[in-house]
Design a protein around this motif. Structure first.
Motif, PDB file in Angstrom:
ATOM      1  N   ALA A 169       0.836  -1.225   0.005  1.00 49.95           N
ATOM      2  CA  ALA A 169       0.200  -0.128  -0.053  1.00 49.95           C
ATOM      3  C   ALA A 169       0.816   1.447  -0.166  1.00 49.95           C
ATOM      4  CB  ALA A 169      -0.824  -0.098   1.243  1.00 49.95           C
ATOM      5  N   VAL A 170       0.386   2.302  -0.836  1.00 46.85           N
ATOM      6  CA  VAL A 170       1.024   3.549  -0.602  1.00 46.85           C
ATOM      7  C   VAL A 170      -0.045   4.440  -0.098  1.00 46.85           C
ATOM      8  CG1 VAL A 170       0.339   4.165  -3.114  1.00 46.85           C
ATOM      9  CG2 VAL A 170       2.088   5.475  -1.984  1.00 46.85           C
ATOM     10  N   SER A 171       0.359   5.391   1.153  1.00 44.02           N
ATOM     11  CA  SER A 171      -0.703   5.932   1.864  1.00 44.02           C
ATOM     12  C   SER A 171      -0.191   7.355   1.640  1.00 44.02           C
ATOM     13  CB  SER A 171      -0.715   5.645   3.166  1.00 44.02           C
ATOM     14  OG  SER A 171      -1.403   4.415   3.098  1.00 44.02           O
ATOM     15  N   PRO A 172      -0.761   8.099   0.796  1.00 48.19           N
ATOM     16  CA  PRO A 172      -0.555   9.720   0.507  1.00 48.19           C
ATOM     17  C   PRO A 172      -1.142  10.703   1.631  1.00 48.19           C
ATOM     18  CG  PRO A 172      -1.755   8.789  -1.254  1.00 48.19           C
ATOM     19  CD  PRO A 172      -1.994   7.971  -0.322  1.00 48.19           C
ATOM     20  N   GLY A 173      -0.229  11.780   2.054  1.00 50.54           N
ATOM     21  CA  GLY A 173      -0.786  12.440   2.924  1.00 50.54           C
ATOM     22  C   GLY A 173      -1.290  13.614   2.181  1.00 50.54           C
ATOM     23  N   GLU A 192      -8.715  25.227   2.572  1.00 52.27           N
ATOM     24  CA  GLU A 192      -8.426  25.620   4.022  1.00 52.27           C
ATOM     25  C   GLU A 192      -7.795  24.261   4.681  1.00 52.27           C
ATOM     26  OE1 GLU A 192      -7.484  27.640   7.306  1.00 52.27           O
ATOM     27  OE2 GLU A 192      -7.876  28.049   5.225  1.00 52.27           O
ATOM     28  N   ARG A 193      -8.579  23.033   4.426  1.00 56.83           N
ATOM     29  CA  ARG A 193      -7.886  21.761   5.055  1.00 56.83           C
ATOM     30  C   ARG A 193      -6.309  21.650   4.733  1.00 56.83           C
ATOM     31  NH1 ARG A 193     -10.207  17.845   7.872  1.00 56.83           N
ATOM     32  NH2 ARG A 193     -12.477  18.409   7.526  1.00 56.83           N
ATOM     33  N   MET A 194      -6.148  21.684   3.397  1.00 55.65           N
ATOM     34  CA  MET A 194      -4.957  21.465   2.655  1.00 55.65           C
ATOM     35  C   MET A 194      -3.944  22.459   3.081  1.00 55.65           C
ATOM     36  SD  MET A 194      -5.627  18.662   1.219  1.00 55.65           S
ATOM     37  CE  MET A 194      -4.236  18.389  -0.185  1.00 55.65           C
ATOM     38  N   ARG A 195      -4.195  23.736   3.416  1.00 51.52           N
ATOM     39  CA  ARG A 195      -3.249  24.741   3.901  1.00 51.52           C
ATOM     40  C   ARG A 195      -2.993  24.477   5.153  1.00 51.52           C
ATOM     41  NH1 ARG A 195      -6.734  28.680   1.137  1.00 51.52           N
ATOM     42  NH2 ARG A 195      -8.041  28.994   2.668  1.00 51.52           N
ATOM     43  N   GLN A 196      -3.919  23.801   5.843  1.00 50.45           N
ATOM     44  CA  GLN A 196      -3.549  23.386   7.293  1.00 50.45           C
ATOM     45  C   GLN A 196      -2.621  22.326   7.332  1.00 50.45           C
ATOM     46  OE1 GLN A 196      -7.383  22.915   9.248  1.00 50.45           O
ATOM     47  NE2 GLN A 196      -7.805  25.208   9.469  1.00 50.45           N
ATOM     48  N   MET A 197      -2.881  21.279   6.577  1.00 54.12           N
ATOM     49  CA  MET A 197      -2.007  20.106   6.604  1.00 54.12           C
ATOM     50  C   MET A 197      -0.821  20.432   5.907  1.00 54.12           C
ATOM     51  SD  MET A 197      -4.777  17.168   5.206  1.00 54.12           S
ATOM     52  CE  MET A 197      -3.613  15.828   5.603  1.00 54.12           C
ATOM     53  N   ALA A 198      -0.544  21.263   5.092  1.00 49.34           N
ATOM     54  CA  ALA A 198       0.879  21.792   4.560  1.00 49.34           C
ATOM     55  C   ALA A 198       1.548  22.409   5.622  1.00 49.34           C
ATOM     56  CB  ALA A 198       0.654  22.548   3.272  1.00 49.34           C
ATOM     57  N   ALA A 199       0.939  23.196   6.383  1.00 45.72           N
ATOM     58  CA  ALA A 199       1.612  23.964   7.530  1.00 45.72           C
ATOM     59  C   ALA A 199       2.153  23.004   8.622  1.00 45.72           C
ATOM     60  CB  ALA A 199       0.714  25.008   8.004  1.00 45.72           C
ATOM     61  N   ALA A 200       1.352  21.935   8.602  1.00 45.36           N
ATOM     62  CA  ALA A 200       1.786  21.037   9.783  1.00 45.36           C
ATOM     63  C   ALA A 200       2.992  20.157   9.314  1.00 45.36           C
ATOM     64  CB  ALA A 200       0.387  20.089  10.311  1.00 45.36           C
ATOM     65  N   ALA A 201       2.962  19.836   7.941  1.00 37.62           N
ATOM     66  CA  ALA A 201       3.962  19.069   7.750  1.00 37.62           C
ATOM     67  C   ALA A 201       5.395  19.672   7.785  1.00 37.62           C
ATOM     68  CB  ALA A 201       3.795  18.575   6.125  1.00 37.62           C
ATOM     69  N   PRO A 202       6.318  18.649   8.269  1.00 39.81           N
ATOM     70  CA  PRO A 202       7.700  19.250   8.385  1.00 39.81           C
ATOM     71  C   PRO A 202       8.420  19.686   7.125  1.00 39.81           C
ATOM     72  CG  PRO A 202       7.528  17.210   9.557  1.00 39.81           C
ATOM     73  CD  PRO A 202       6.335  17.341   9.028  1.00 39.81           C
ATOM     74  N   GLY A 236       5.275  13.756   3.617  1.00 42.16           N
ATOM     75  CA  GLY A 236       6.136  15.066   4.129  1.00 42.16           C
ATOM     76  C   GLY A 236       6.630  14.964   5.454  1.00 42.16           C
ATOM     77  N   GLY A 237       6.501  13.854   6.112  1.00 40.95           N
ATOM     78  CA  GLY A 237       6.701  13.839   7.434  1.00 40.95           C
ATOM     79  C   GLY A 237       5.588  14.197   8.323  1.00 40.95           C
ATOM     80  N   ILE A 238       4.438  14.248   7.924  1.00 39.10           N
ATOM     81  CA  ILE A 238       3.432  14.769   9.080  1.00 39.10           C
ATOM     82  C   ILE A 238       2.884  13.819   9.883  1.00 39.10           C
ATOM     83  CG2 ILE A 238       1.377  14.116   7.379  1.00 39.10           C
ATOM     84  CD1 ILE A 238       0.415  16.611   8.077  1.00 39.10           C
ATOM     85  N   SER A 239       3.166  12.359   9.677  1.00 37.84           N
ATOM     86  CA  SER A 239       2.685  11.449  10.722  1.00 37.84           C
ATOM     87  C   SER A 239       3.901  11.024  11.242  1.00 37.84           C
ATOM     88  CB  SER A 239       2.187  10.233   9.852  1.00 37.84           C
ATOM     89  OG  SER A 239       2.888   9.753   8.985  1.00 37.84           O
TER      90      SER A 239
END
Length: 240
Positions: A169-173, A192-202, A236-239
């Motif tokens: 499996a490949v699991s995209p963030g 808005e959700r995507m902006r938040q996730m991008a900001a949370a990613a290292p 991008g390291g978010i998890s």
């Protein structure tokens, strides 16, 4: 591959076509498939199919078998993306999410098995975990339906190992798939959700569909010949 008309599926179809593969893409929207095939290149087989309907899955594989023969790589990518809060989730919303993301993925894999070459590679598109839970309000049904894919990946890898078929499996963030138009969110909610996730990613950015396609290509290749039953997270390291 299923869900090949846009986003990650389209990018992956392009990648495989560029590497010389004969490509078949499936999806519900005939016009989107037609446009995708034109972007991918020559001799792309398109099959209009809803993976939530078993008869459509049968049609998909009978068409592929007739036109292209046995399958060396299967990318199970079709997915339903939508968000509703716990207290607002309807039975119809729940059923649609699980019909596509869980039932559709399971039966796509099951019905593909007789058509897979020995030594084939199967890749399922899952969902990268994002914790803690407060970062993903309203995603309970969606994430649960995608979580089923992790179980399918491991069990199928064990069952198909005697035929040297690898299942991963490949699991995209947070991937920029703004062309897909599939997210069922209020106006502006998806962006808005995507902006938040991008900001949370290292890495402080959204990923690109081509970056996921590269991982799928690796899992399909001989370089991953000893990799099966695994999940590779591309977020991008978010998890982390």
């Amino acid at each position: 591959m299923t869900g090949g008309g846009s986003g990650i599926g389209l990018a992956t179809a392009k990648r495989f076509h560029q590497e010389g593969a004969r490509v078949a893409i499936a999806g519900r929207d005939r016009e989107r498939l037609r446009k995708a095939a034109a972007l991918i290149g020559d001799d792309v087989l398109t099959v209009a199919a809803d993976v939530g309907r078993l008869q459509d899955i049968d049609l998909l594989f009978s068409t592929v078998a007739s036109e292209l023969g046995r399958i060396d790589v299967l990318f199970v990518n079709a997915g339903f993306k939508g968000f509703q809060a716990l207290e607002e989730s309807t039975e119809e919303f729940f059923d649609e999410a699980f019909d596509v993301n869980a039932k559709g993925a399971f039966f796509t894999l099951q019905k593909a098995v007789p058509h897979l070459s020995d030594g084939a590679s199967v890749v399922l598109c899952g969902l990268a975990p994002v914790d803690p839970a407060w970062r993903r309000p309203g995603t309970g049904v969606y994430t649960a339906s995608k979580a089923a894919l992790r179980s399918f990946t491991r069990s199928a890898a064990a069952e198909l190992a005697p035929r040297r078929i690898r299942v991963n499996a490949v699991s995209p963030g947070p991937i920029d798939v703004s062309d897909s138009g599939d997210a069922r969110l209020p106006p502006g909610g998806s962006a808005e959700r995507m902006r938040q996730m991008a900001a949370a990613a290292p890495m402080k950015r959204l990923g690109e569909p081509e970056e996921v396609a590269g991982v799928v290509a690796f899992l399909a290749s001989g370089d991953a010949s000893y990799v099966t039953g695994q999940e590779i997270v591309v977020d991008g390291g978010i998890s982390s």
